[in-house]
Design a protein around this motif. Structure first.
Motif, short mmCIF file in Angstrom:
data_model
loop_
_atom_site.label_atom_id
_atom_site.label_comp_id
_atom_site.label_asym_id
_atom_site.label_seq_id
_atom_site.Cartn_x
_atom_site.Cartn_y
_atom_site.Cartn_z
N CYS A 117 37.59 58.11 29.64
CA CYS A 117 38.60 57.05 29.70
C CYS A 117 39.05 56.81 31.14
N GLY A 118 39.93 55.82 31.31
CA GLY A 118 40.54 55.56 32.60
C GLY A 118 41.58 56.62 32.92
N HIS A 119 42.25 56.45 34.07
CA HIS A 119 43.11 57.53 34.57
C HIS A 119 43.96 57.04 35.72
N GLY A 120 44.96 57.85 36.05
CA GLY A 120 45.68 57.63 37.29
C GLY A 120 44.78 57.93 38.48
N ASN A 134 40.34 53.79 26.09
CA ASN A 134 39.90 52.43 25.83
C ASN A 134 39.95 52.06 24.36
N ALA A 135 40.39 53.00 23.53
CA ALA A 135 40.50 52.75 22.10
C ALA A 135 41.77 53.43 21.59
N PRO A 136 42.33 52.93 20.50
CA PRO A 136 43.55 53.54 19.95
C PRO A 136 43.33 55.02 19.65
N CYS A 137 44.31 55.84 19.98
CA CYS A 137 44.20 57.27 19.74
C CYS A 137 45.59 57.88 19.70
N SER A 138 45.65 59.10 19.21
CA SER A 138 46.91 59.83 19.24
C SER A 138 47.06 60.49 20.60
N GLY A 139 48.17 61.12 20.82
CA GLY A 139 48.37 61.80 22.09
C GLY A 139 49.41 61.10 22.94
N PRO A 140 49.53 61.51 24.21
CA PRO A 140 50.56 60.96 25.09
C PRO A 140 50.45 59.44 25.21
N ALA A 161 43.30 53.49 37.17
CA ALA A 161 41.93 53.00 37.06
C ALA A 161 41.69 52.65 35.60
N ILE A 162 41.56 51.37 35.32
CA ILE A 162 41.28 50.89 33.97
C ILE A 162 39.78 50.64 33.89
N GLU A 163 39.10 51.30 32.94
CA GLU A 163 37.63 51.25 32.97
C GLU A 163 37.00 51.28 31.58
N PRO A 164 36.86 50.12 30.95
CA PRO A 164 36.14 50.08 29.68
C PRO A 164 34.69 50.53 29.83
N ARG A 193 23.25 40.69 27.96
CA ARG A 193 24.15 39.83 28.75
C ARG A 193 25.48 39.65 28.02
N LYS A 194 25.40 39.52 26.72
CA LYS A 194 26.62 39.37 25.92
C LYS A 194 27.47 40.63 26.00
N LEU A 195 26.83 41.79 25.99
CA LEU A 195 27.56 43.06 26.13
C LEU A 195 28.29 43.12 27.47
N VAL A 196 27.62 42.72 28.53
CA VAL A 196 28.25 42.74 29.86
C VAL A 196 29.43 41.78 29.89
N LYS A 197 29.24 40.59 29.34
CA LYS A 197 30.33 39.61 29.29
C LYS A 197 31.53 40.17 28.55
N ALA A 198 31.27 40.81 27.41
CA ALA A 198 32.36 41.36 26.60
C ALA A 198 33.08 42.48 27.33
N THR A 199 32.33 43.30 28.06
CA THR A 199 32.95 44.41 28.79
C THR A 199 33.86 43.88 29.88
N ARG A 200 33.40 42.88 30.60
CA ARG A 200 34.25 42.27 31.63
C ARG A 200 35.49 41.63 31.01
N GLU A 201 35.30 41.00 29.89
CA GLU A 201 36.43 40.38 29.19
C GLU A 201 37.44 41.43 28.72
N SER A 202 36.93 42.56 28.27
CA SER A 202 37.83 43.62 27.81
C SER A 202 38.61 44.23 28.97
N LEU A 203 37.99 44.30 30.16
CA LEU A 203 38.70 44.78 31.34
C LEU A 203 39.84 43.84 31.71
N VAL A 204 39.58 42.55 31.67
CA VAL A 204 40.63 41.57 31.96
C VAL A 204 41.79 41.73 30.98
#
Length: 256
Positions: free
Chosen positions: A167-170, A183-189, A200-203, A120-131
């Motif tokens: 990851c998310g996408h147009g 959904n995490a720091p990375c190199s690239g564009p 589409a933002i999708e943790p 349940r905590k994982l689900v809560k955190a995922t929703r929070e990260s989407l916000v």
């Protein structure tokens, strides 16, 4: 190439997204112990047809109207009569509608029955990260601001594994468009966010390690350590002075 949408196109995407929000309000209360994922998929397809739409995933030859992933299935779970929902499962419903050529994309993870507190905590955190990701999605900022916001909640605050292979996408005129939205720091564009972008933002957040592997069916993505994963997603449109959550799903029963 990033496709900036005009007012007419955003309005078409908005209508598709509102239909998708209605679909979630229709299907989520019906997700119960003992159902097969094929039964859920049939409900989704029935609703899409009722509003004059078709499954967006058909454009990519996915064998179902909805991606339905249970527990350690991260994304792209194939609906099946043999895949039965049990008490304590978490079930992610990743659904898109193709309505008059306009694509919507959203995911909600449903907690079924007596779900363990740690999950349940994982689900809560995922929703929070989407916000947090949506709040960082503002004209003038950059893609990496969204990535950092999601990661700061899911990994830095809660210590969960943030999936980096997907990851998310147009979205909007096709299922997957540029740019990618990690959904995490990375190199690239790291393009600047502009009015007219629809994303589409999708943790995708794992209870354990961030690593994943592909199942033998060629579609289903699994956590590498077998621990549960949660997936939440909204389609958003960026304007000069605000960002609109097109798939906002108010009025859902409290399935948490």
């Amino acid at each position: 190439m990033i496709r900036l949408k005009n007012e007419k196109e955003i309005d078409g995407i908005r209508k598709s997204c509102h239909a998708l929000a209605d679909l979630f309000r229709f299907v989520i209360p019906q997700v119960k112990v003992g159902m097969s994922t094929k039964e859920i998929d049939d409900l989704c397809l029935k609703f899409m047809k009722s509003v004059g739409g078709t499954p967006a995933w058909y454009r990519e030859d996915f064998p179902g109207a909805a991606c339905i992933s249970i527990n350690n299935e991260v994304i792209h779970g194939i609906p099946s009569k043999k895949r039965i929902i049990h008490d304590g499962d978490i079930v992610s419903l990743d659904i898109g509608i193709d309505l008059d050529g306009y694509i919507s994309d959203s995911t909600h993870t449903v907690m079924v029955g007596n779900v363990k507190p740690e999950i349940r905590k994982l689900v809560k955190a995922t929703r929070e990260s989407l916000v947090a990701g949506i709040e960082a999605c503002v004209a003038g900022k950059r893609i990496r601001d969204i990535s950092n916001a999601v990661n700061n909640v899911a990994n830095v605050k809660y210590g969960y594994g943030v999936v980096y292979d997907y990851c998310g996408h147009g979205v909007g005129l096709d299922v997957h468009e540029d740019p990618s939205v990690p959904n995490a720091p990375c190199s690239g564009p790291n393009p600047r966010l502009q009015p007219g972008m629809v994303l589409a933002i999708e943790p995708m957040i794992n209870l354990g390690v961030p690593d994943v592997e592909l199942a033998k069916d060629g579609w289903t993505v699994l956590t590498a350590d077998g621990k549960p994963s949660c997936h939440e997603e909204h389609t958003v449109a960026i304007f000069e002075d605000h960002t609109e959550v097109l798939t906002q799903c108010d009025g859902l029963p409290d399935w948490a």
